[in-house]
Enzyme design. Structure first.
Site, PDB file in Angstrom:
ATOM      1  N   GLU A  33       0.832  -1.215   0.000  1.00 18.13           N
ATOM      2  CA  GLU A  33       0.000   0.000   0.000  1.00 18.13           C
ATOM      3  C   GLU A  33       0.860   1.257   0.000  1.00 18.13           C
ATOM      4  O   GLU A  33       0.549   2.231  -0.665  1.00 18.13           O
ATOM      5  CB  GLU A  33      -0.960  -0.001   1.195  1.00 18.13           C
ATOM      6  CG  GLU A  33      -2.047  -1.047   1.118  1.00 18.13           C
ATOM      7  CD  GLU A  33      -2.898  -0.950  -0.147  1.00 18.13           C
ATOM      8  OE1 GLU A  33      -3.018   0.142  -0.717  1.00 18.13           O
ATOM      9  OE2 GLU A  33      -3.427  -1.990  -0.571  1.00 18.13           O
ATOM     10  N   THR A  39       1.738   5.314  -7.607  1.00 19.21           N
ATOM     11  CA  THR A  39       2.545   4.430  -8.460  1.00 19.21           C
ATOM     12  C   THR A  39       1.659   3.351  -9.063  1.00 19.21           C
ATOM     13  O   THR A  39       0.816   2.804  -8.381  1.00 19.21           O
ATOM     14  CB  THR A  39       3.644   3.744  -7.588  1.00 19.21           C
ATOM     15  OG1 THR A  39       4.383   4.768  -6.939  1.00 19.21           O
ATOM     16  CG2 THR A  39       4.582   2.905  -8.411  1.00 19.21           C
ATOM     17  N   LEU A  76      11.355   4.994  -7.243  1.00 19.27           N
ATOM     18  CA  LEU A  76       9.917   5.006  -6.938  1.00 19.27           C
ATOM     19  C   LEU A  76       9.416   6.422  -6.636  1.00 19.27           C
ATOM     20  O   LEU A  76       8.225   6.689  -6.697  1.00 19.27           O
ATOM     21  CB  LEU A  76       9.621   4.115  -5.723  1.00 19.27           C
ATOM     22  CG  LEU A  76       8.956   2.776  -5.978  1.00 19.27           C
ATOM     23  CD1 LEU A  76       8.562   2.134  -4.652  1.00 19.27           C
ATOM     24  CD2 LEU A  76       7.734   2.874  -6.862  1.00 19.27           C
ATOM     25  N   TYR A 116      -6.184   6.302   4.192  1.00 20.43           N
ATOM     26  CA  TYR A 116      -6.333   5.297   3.146  1.00 20.43           C
ATOM     27  C   TYR A 116      -5.599   4.003   3.530  1.00 20.43           C
ATOM     28  O   TYR A 116      -6.163   2.908   3.505  1.00 20.43           O
ATOM     29  CB  TYR A 116      -5.822   5.829   1.792  1.00 20.43           C
ATOM     30  CG  TYR A 116      -5.592   4.716   0.838  1.00 20.43           C
ATOM     31  CD1 TYR A 116      -6.675   4.105   0.212  1.00 20.43           C
ATOM     32  CD2 TYR A 116      -4.319   4.197   0.620  1.00 20.43           C
ATOM     33  CE1 TYR A 116      -6.483   3.014  -0.621  1.00 20.43           C
ATOM     34  CE2 TYR A 116      -4.114   3.127  -0.200  1.00 20.43           C
ATOM     35  CZ  TYR A 116      -5.210   2.540  -0.824  1.00 20.43           C
ATOM     36  OH  TYR A 116      -5.007   1.455  -1.619  1.00 20.43           O
ATOM     37  N   ASP A 134      -9.605   6.036  -2.336  1.00 19.34           N
ATOM     38  CA  ASP A 134      -8.459   6.506  -3.112  1.00 19.34           C
ATOM     39  C   ASP A 134      -8.998   7.075  -4.428  1.00 19.34           C
ATOM     40  O   ASP A 134     -10.204   7.220  -4.596  1.00 19.34           O
ATOM     41  CB  ASP A 134      -7.445   5.372  -3.338  1.00 19.34           C
ATOM     42  CG  ASP A 134      -7.954   4.314  -4.304  1.00 19.34           C
ATOM     43  OD1 ASP A 134      -9.183   4.305  -4.589  1.00 19.34           O
ATOM     44  OD2 ASP A 134      -7.154   3.506  -4.787  1.00 19.34           O
ATOM     45  N   CYS A 195     -17.268   1.713 -21.544  1.00 18.35           N
ATOM     46  CA  CYS A 195     -18.561   1.556 -20.875  1.00 18.35           C
ATOM     47  C   CYS A 195     -19.432   0.515 -21.577  1.00 18.35           C
ATOM     48  O   CYS A 195     -20.309  -0.077 -20.954  1.00 18.35           O
ATOM     49  CB  CYS A 195     -19.290   2.894 -20.807  1.00 18.35           C
ATOM     50  SG  CYS A 195     -18.365   4.141 -19.904  1.00 18.35           S
TER      51      CYS A 195
HETATM   52  S1  SF4 Z   1     -20.455   2.532 -17.252  1.00 18.19           S
HETATM   53 FE1  SF4 Z   1     -18.516   3.536 -17.675  1.00 18.19          FE
HETATM   54  S2  SF4 Z   1     -18.435   5.252 -16.280  1.00 18.19           S
HETATM   55 FE2  SF4 Z   1     -20.053   3.916 -15.550  1.00 18.19          FE
HETATM   56  S3  SF4 Z   1     -19.070   2.610 -14.037  1.00 18.19           S
HETATM   57 FE3  SF4 Z   1     -18.939   1.546 -15.997  1.00 18.19          FE
HETATM   58  S4  SF4 Z   1     -16.968   2.140 -16.875  1.00 18.19           S
HETATM   59 FE4  SF4 Z   1     -17.429   3.592 -15.234  1.00 18.19          FE
END
Ligand code: SF4
Length: 345
Positions: A33, A39, A76, A116, A134, A195
């Protein structure tokens, strides 16, 4: 299926096999972590492997000297992380008999461990129901729920942590936290996520409103400072050179470098030559000078752009405390100097 179930299902089918995931031992989890902050996994992995090989337990890390730790960390960046890592290992080994605190609040007291990291260790090692937040979590939640909270504001973390906590199955916080971060790293990526293949493409609010590329909202722009470093690579008649430790707080604390002349802007050969004469001629008889790199190397840090030139300065006689090239290579340097040594010296 609700958000969390779908997310976890996706995770179980798509997760990467990463060495720190197959354990609940807080030591490798903590190491990974700290290493993976700022990174990418591909970049951090070799460092994780060499650290766990060199220091298999927190006692081994505690017993190492700081230069050994910085040398392994070399490249790093954000070196304060390595120094804190080392100090924390010593604290755990010496004050806590090698046993990590087993809850979020006590983990938070460790040096270099923020909200975190404490949440990650508490949930992954001890299954404590505490949400990690994060960059991945900000992105996934802000898109899925169409939240336009400015994530640069300090209050955003609380808001997202509360939402993540609400969504988290309390009997399985470790998997939920891993899943949401992995989903952000692999599927809901910052630029142009795919998406079309996303498991959430029927319920994601940002997709429905065509706002994917506008979220998350992040207002604060970092002001970048330009600095101009001229490194003097002295060379005496025996071939020895000189290095110094950076003791100032700020960048590269406790790493080594060649003697440095910092200027307000990029200067030409004659100006630098005059500055070298002024600063060094009472210590050394300078025989000759030349530029290693005519064009500055630009080294970008988060808040600073360093414009770096290396100058070869031949010295008459021998340098006091000079070191040979083989010894030179054993010191921890910022990566830009390390690369120069490997390539040009
Ligand atoms: S539809 Fe696109 S924007 Fe929505 S959670 Fe999935 S990858 Fe992310």
């Amino acid at each position: 299926m609700n958000f969390s179930n779908l997310l976890i299902k996706w995770y179980l089918q798509n997760k990467r096999d990463l060495p720190w995931r197959n354990t609940t031992n807080p030591y490798p989890i903590w190491l990974s972590e700290i290493m993976l902050q700022q990174t990418r996994v591909a970049q951090g992995m070799p460092y994780f492997m060499s650290f766990t090989t060199a220091f298999p337990t927190v006692f081994d890390l505690a017993e190492a000297n700081e230069e050994q730790v910085l040398k392994l960390w070399q490249g790093l960046g954000y070196y304060s992380r390595a120094r804190n890592l080392h100090k924390t290992a010593q604290h755990i080994a010496q004050e806590l008999s090698g046993v990590f605190p087993d809850n979020y609040n006590d983990l938070l007291k460790l040096k270099g461990v923020g909200e975190y990291t404490a949440a990650a260790i508490a949930s992954f090692s001890y299954n404590e129901a505490v949400a990690v937040v994060d960059g991945n979590v900000f992105r996934v939640l802000s898109r899925y729920f169409d939240m336009d909270t400015d994530i640069a504001q300090a209050s955003a973390k609380k808001e997202f942590a509360a939402l993540a906590f609400e969504l988290m199955p309390k009997d399985n916080p470790a998997t939920f936290n891993q899943a949401i971060m992995e989903f952000g790293a692999l599927q809901c990526v910052p630029k142009s996520p795919n998406c079309g293949i996303c498991v959430f493409n029927e319920s994601c609010a940002a997709l429905q409103k065509n706002k994917v590329d506008q979220l998350p909202v992040k207002s604060k722009k970092l002001k970048v400072r330009n600095r101009y470093f001229n490194y003097l690579v002295l060379e005496d008649e025996t071939g020895n050179t000189l290095i110094q430790k950076r003791t100032d707080k700020g960048i590269w604390h406790n790493l080594y470098e060649f003697p440095l002349i910092e200027t307000e802007k990029e200067e030409d050969f004659d100006t630098i030559t005059a500055l070298i004469q002024k600063d060094f001629s009472n210590q050394y008889e300078i025989m000759s000078m030349l530029e290693y790199n005519e064009k500055s190397i630009i080294h970008k840090l988060s808040h600073q752009h360093l414009h770096i030139k290396f100058w070869k300065v031949k010295i008459e006689g021998t340098i006091e405390n000079g070191i040979d090239r083989e010894t030179l290579r054993t010191f921890p340097f910022p990566i830009v100097i390390h690369n120069f040594i490997e390539k040009d010296l």
